[in-house]
Motif scaffolding. Sequence first.
Motif, PDB file in Angstrom:
ATOM      1  N   TYR A  36       0.903  -1.114   0.040  1.00 21.00           N
ATOM      2  CA  TYR A  36      -0.082   0.102   0.036  1.00 21.00           C
ATOM      3  C   TYR A  36       0.798   0.935  -0.087  1.00 21.00           C
ATOM      4  O   TYR A  36       0.643   2.345  -0.594  1.00 21.00           O
ATOM      5  CB  TYR A  36      -1.004  -0.109   1.411  1.00 21.00           C
ATOM      6  CG  TYR A  36      -1.722   1.629   1.365  1.00 21.00           C
ATOM      7  CD1 TYR A  36      -2.479   1.831   0.303  1.00 21.00           C
ATOM      8  CD2 TYR A  36      -1.426   2.010   2.699  1.00 21.00           C
ATOM      9  CE1 TYR A  36      -3.163   3.078   0.509  1.00 21.00           C
ATOM     10  CE2 TYR A  36      -2.206   3.346   2.840  1.00 21.00           C
ATOM     11  CZ  TYR A  36      -3.120   3.697   1.811  1.00 21.00           C
ATOM     12  OH  TYR A  36      -3.627   4.787   2.186  1.00 21.00           O
ATOM     13  N   TYR A  37       1.903   1.289   0.616  1.00 26.86           N
ATOM     14  CA  TYR A  37       3.110   2.186   0.621  1.00 26.86           C
ATOM     15  C   TYR A  37       4.358   1.569   0.661  1.00 26.86           C
ATOM     16  O   TYR A  37       4.305   0.418   0.807  1.00 26.86           O
ATOM     17  CB  TYR A  37       2.785   3.204   1.783  1.00 26.86           C
ATOM     18  CG  TYR A  37       2.850   2.905   3.021  1.00 26.86           C
ATOM     19  CD1 TYR A  37       4.224   2.678   3.821  1.00 26.86           C
ATOM     20  CD2 TYR A  37       1.781   2.778   3.688  1.00 26.86           C
ATOM     21  CE1 TYR A  37       4.187   2.346   5.102  1.00 26.86           C
ATOM     22  CE2 TYR A  37       1.797   2.331   5.205  1.00 26.86           C
ATOM     23  CZ  TYR A  37       3.118   2.130   5.894  1.00 26.86           C
ATOM     24  OH  TYR A  37       3.337   1.814   7.045  1.00 26.86           O
ATOM     25  N   ALA A  84      -3.282  -4.244  12.480  1.00 25.18           N
ATOM     26  CA  ALA A  84      -3.288  -4.426  11.218  1.00 25.18           C
ATOM     27  C   ALA A  84      -4.358  -4.132  10.447  1.00 25.18           C
ATOM     28  O   ALA A  84      -5.465  -4.316  11.053  1.00 25.18           O
ATOM     29  CB  ALA A  84      -2.910  -5.850  10.830  1.00 25.18           C
ATOM     30  N   ALA A  85      -4.414  -3.438   9.482  1.00 20.22           N
ATOM     31  CA  ALA A  85      -5.564  -3.162   8.568  1.00 20.22           C
ATOM     32  C   ALA A  85      -5.126  -2.370   7.410  1.00 20.22           C
ATOM     33  O   ALA A  85      -3.992  -1.785   7.193  1.00 20.22           O
ATOM     34  CB  ALA A  85      -6.542  -2.048   9.617  1.00 20.22           C
ATOM     35  N   GLN A  86      -6.067  -2.290   6.443  1.00 20.16           N
ATOM     36  CA  GLN A  86      -5.956  -1.410   5.282  1.00 20.16           C
ATOM     37  C   GLN A  86      -6.315  -0.084   5.955  1.00 20.16           C
ATOM     38  O   GLN A  86      -7.552   0.365   6.245  1.00 20.16           O
ATOM     39  CB  GLN A  86      -6.969  -1.911   4.126  1.00 20.16           C
ATOM     40  CG  GLN A  86      -6.975  -0.794   2.878  1.00 20.16           C
ATOM     41  CD  GLN A  86      -5.492  -0.728   2.372  1.00 20.16           C
ATOM     42  OE1 GLN A  86      -4.687  -1.720   2.254  1.00 20.16           O
ATOM     43  NE2 GLN A  86      -4.799   0.447   2.511  1.00 20.16           N
ATOM     44  N   ALA A  87      -5.486   0.786   5.868  1.00 13.76           N
ATOM     45  CA  ALA A  87      -5.453   2.227   6.112  1.00 13.76           C
ATOM     46  C   ALA A  87      -5.937   3.046   5.067  1.00 13.76           C
ATOM     47  O   ALA A  87      -5.737   2.770   3.885  1.00 13.76           O
ATOM     48  CB  ALA A  87      -4.230   2.642   6.731  1.00 13.76           C
ATOM     49  N   GLY A  88      -6.108   4.338   5.501  1.00 10.70           N
ATOM     50  CA  GLY A  88      -6.412   5.392   4.280  1.00 10.70           C
ATOM     51  C   GLY A  88      -7.879   5.648   3.907  1.00 10.70           C
ATOM     52  O   GLY A  88      -8.409   4.691   3.778  1.00 10.70           O
ATOM     53  N   VAL A  89      -8.257   6.915   4.236  1.00 14.56           N
ATOM     54  CA  VAL A  89      -9.615   7.161   3.901  1.00 14.56           C
ATOM     55  C   VAL A  89     -10.171   7.127   2.567  1.00 14.56           C
ATOM     56  O   VAL A  89     -11.270   7.065   2.142  1.00 14.56           O
ATOM     57  CB  VAL A  89     -10.211   8.302   4.549  1.00 14.56           C
ATOM     58  CG1 VAL A  89     -10.192   8.325   6.017  1.00 14.56           C
ATOM     59  CG2 VAL A  89      -9.665   9.662   4.236  1.00 14.56           C
ATOM     60  N   ARG A  90      -9.073   7.351   1.638  1.00 17.47           N
ATOM     61  CA  ARG A  90      -9.482   7.819   0.257  1.00 17.47           C
ATOM     62  C   ARG A  90      -9.083   6.609  -0.576  1.00 17.47           C
ATOM     63  O   ARG A  90      -9.567   6.308  -1.737  1.00 17.47           O
ATOM     64  CB  ARG A  90      -8.765   9.056  -0.330  1.00 17.47           C
ATOM     65  CG  ARG A  90      -8.898  10.117   0.438  1.00 17.47           C
ATOM     66  CD  ARG A  90      -8.329  11.409   0.173  1.00 17.47           C
ATOM     67  NE  ARG A  90      -8.569  12.340   1.086  1.00 17.47           N
ATOM     68  CZ  ARG A  90      -7.702  12.954   2.042  1.00 17.47           C
ATOM     69  NH1 ARG A  90      -6.464  12.353   2.156  1.00 17.47           N
ATOM     70  NH2 ARG A  90      -8.012  13.764   2.823  1.00 17.47           N
ATOM     71  N   ALA A  92     -10.083   3.690  -0.818  1.00 15.14           N
ATOM     72  CA  ALA A  92     -11.269   2.735  -1.092  1.00 15.14           C
ATOM     73  C   ALA A  92     -11.974   3.250  -2.405  1.00 15.14           C
ATOM     74  O   ALA A  92     -12.687   2.210  -3.068  1.00 15.14           O
ATOM     75  CB  ALA A  92     -12.372   2.960   0.120  1.00 15.14           C
ATOM     76  N   ALA A  93     -11.755   4.253  -2.912  1.00 18.88           N
ATOM     77  CA  ALA A  93     -12.099   4.675  -4.161  1.00 18.88           C
ATOM     78  C   ALA A  93     -11.500   3.797  -5.366  1.00 18.88           C
ATOM     79  O   ALA A  93     -12.120   3.406  -6.377  1.00 18.88           O
ATOM     80  CB  ALA A  93     -11.965   6.205  -4.484  1.00 18.88           C
ATOM     81  N   GLU A  94     -10.360   3.403  -4.753  1.00 14.00           N
ATOM     82  CA  GLU A  94      -9.571   2.437  -5.996  1.00 14.00           C
ATOM     83  C   GLU A  94      -9.654   1.006  -5.529  1.00 14.00           C
ATOM     84  O   GLU A  94      -9.886   0.310  -6.663  1.00 14.00           O
ATOM     85  CB  GLU A  94      -7.927   2.788  -6.019  1.00 14.00           C
ATOM     86  CG  GLU A  94      -7.895   4.534  -6.198  1.00 14.00           C
ATOM     87  CD  GLU A  94      -6.165   4.511  -5.968  1.00 14.00           C
ATOM     88  OE1 GLU A  94      -5.463   3.750  -6.212  1.00 14.00           O
ATOM     89  OE2 GLU A  94      -5.999   5.741  -5.521  1.00 14.00           O
ATOM     90  N   ASN A  95      -9.770   0.819  -4.310  1.00 15.30           N
ATOM     91  CA  ASN A  95      -9.845  -0.752  -4.334  1.00 15.30           C
ATOM     92  C   ASN A  95     -10.567  -0.975  -2.708  1.00 15.30           C
ATOM     93  O   ASN A  95     -10.042  -1.217  -1.806  1.00 15.30           O
ATOM     94  CB  ASN A  95      -8.155  -1.054  -3.888  1.00 15.30           C
ATOM     95  CG  ASN A  95      -7.992  -2.695  -3.656  1.00 15.30           C
ATOM     96  OD1 ASN A  95      -8.984  -3.517  -3.954  1.00 15.30           O
ATOM     97  ND2 ASN A  95      -6.703  -3.395  -3.635  1.00 15.30           N
ATOM     98  N   TYR A  99     -10.505  -3.268   1.848  1.00 15.86           N
ATOM     99  CA  TYR A  99     -10.811  -2.831   3.263  1.00 15.86           C
ATOM    100  C   TYR A  99     -11.836  -4.080   3.807  1.00 15.86           C
ATOM    101  O   TYR A  99     -11.591  -4.234   5.021  1.00 15.86           O
ATOM    102  CB  TYR A  99     -11.648  -1.544   2.879  1.00 15.86           C
ATOM    103  CG  TYR A  99     -10.743  -0.359   2.887  1.00 15.86           C
ATOM    104  CD1 TYR A  99     -10.335   0.393   3.803  1.00 15.86           C
ATOM    105  CD2 TYR A  99     -10.423  -0.093   1.395  1.00 15.86           C
ATOM    106  CE1 TYR A  99      -9.599   1.607   3.565  1.00 15.86           C
ATOM    107  CE2 TYR A  99      -9.550   1.140   1.345  1.00 15.86           C
ATOM    108  CZ  TYR A  99      -9.195   1.749   2.462  1.00 15.86           C
ATOM    109  OH  TYR A  99      -8.284   2.772   1.993  1.00 15.86           O
ATOM    110  N   VAL A 100     -12.524  -4.819   3.115  1.00 17.59           N
ATOM    111  CA  VAL A 100     -13.392  -5.682   3.510  1.00 17.59           C
ATOM    112  C   VAL A 100     -12.754  -6.859   3.947  1.00 17.59           C
ATOM    113  O   VAL A 100     -12.550  -7.478   5.232  1.00 17.59           O
ATOM    114  CB  VAL A 100     -14.702  -6.305   2.767  1.00 17.59           C
ATOM    115  CG1 VAL A 100     -15.264  -7.160   3.302  1.00 17.59           C
ATOM    116  CG2 VAL A 100     -15.453  -4.906   2.529  1.00 17.59           C
TER     117      VAL A 100
END
Length: 336
Positions: A36-37, A84-90, A92-95, A99-100
């Motif tokens: 992710y980064y 651990a998590a998929q971070a970032g609020v923006r 989600a528009a791409e992927n 997040y789920v």
Amino acid sequence: MKVLVTGTAGFIGSHLAHRLLDRGDEVVGFDNLNDYYDVTLKQARLARLQARAGYTHVAGDLADRAAVEAAFAAYKPQRVVNLAAQAGVRYAAENPHVYVQSNVVGFLHVLEGCRHHGVEHLVYASTSSVYGANTAMPFSEHASAEHPLTLYAASKKGNEQMAHSYSHLYGIPTTGLRFFTVYGPWGRPDMALFLFTRAILDGKPIRVFNHGRHKRSFTYVDDIVEGVVRTLDQAPGKNPAWDSARPDPASSGVAPYRLYNIGNEQPVELLRYIEVLEDCLGRKAQMELLPLQAGDVPDTEADVSDLIADVGYRPVVPVETGVARFVEWYRGYYGA
């Protein structure tokens, strides 16, 4: 004690693991080092941990049920901190699907591990983003948070509800921690402080949303970690004062369940945050002033009265100190 910490190659997770090791705990880290980064930054964080006695690393993805089950069975942690998590609020528009998978399916696997292996206490990261459309300040755990504005926030709100069900059904003490805008050394490159620092040093403009007029409870990472450790040491019970007719979102009368905010009580306007950064860098920023982004809330302000009352702690590091520490780390790490 033996603590399983997920996300130990991440920003907060790596800091927490060092803190637990410093006090003599045994830490089992779990991370998939996703891309992710910048993965090299994650690898550098992890290398520092792997050089320490008492740290064991497990490479795995929370969405991989077998890998999570195997980690619990092999290491039998007494307590668990899920960061651990998929971070970032923006992003989600791409992927949106990630997040789920990471935040919902992965969290289910953690809950199942705690259920089947007698874990004494599960502490997990939530977010101030769950307050969403709620504009009553300061944000309180006792207020409704039923209208998240992003998929990330919705996934974290789902974690809180899933945790309550497992606490009720299986008696697992769970504590959810709503973090407020965390920053500091070894931070995430997608966060504002990192992006601003890089751009200012490169002589490039920075994008400043809402014309820099929104306020945030910027919270230094060591303050977050101290709050995590203190809550980890104090497993919740059922709330005897809970009213089934008017249930309290922050606690429960039917489950050992608790929610806490961890955030600085003094929100800072973004323009002031940038000003502090300019002072630390000795350079002025070129600002591209833009409207508020979709999904962003205008302001955040943390009510930490419950954290103070229950564990005797409040975040204390001012942005002037925290930003200076970040800049010192950034210059050293990148040779800037």
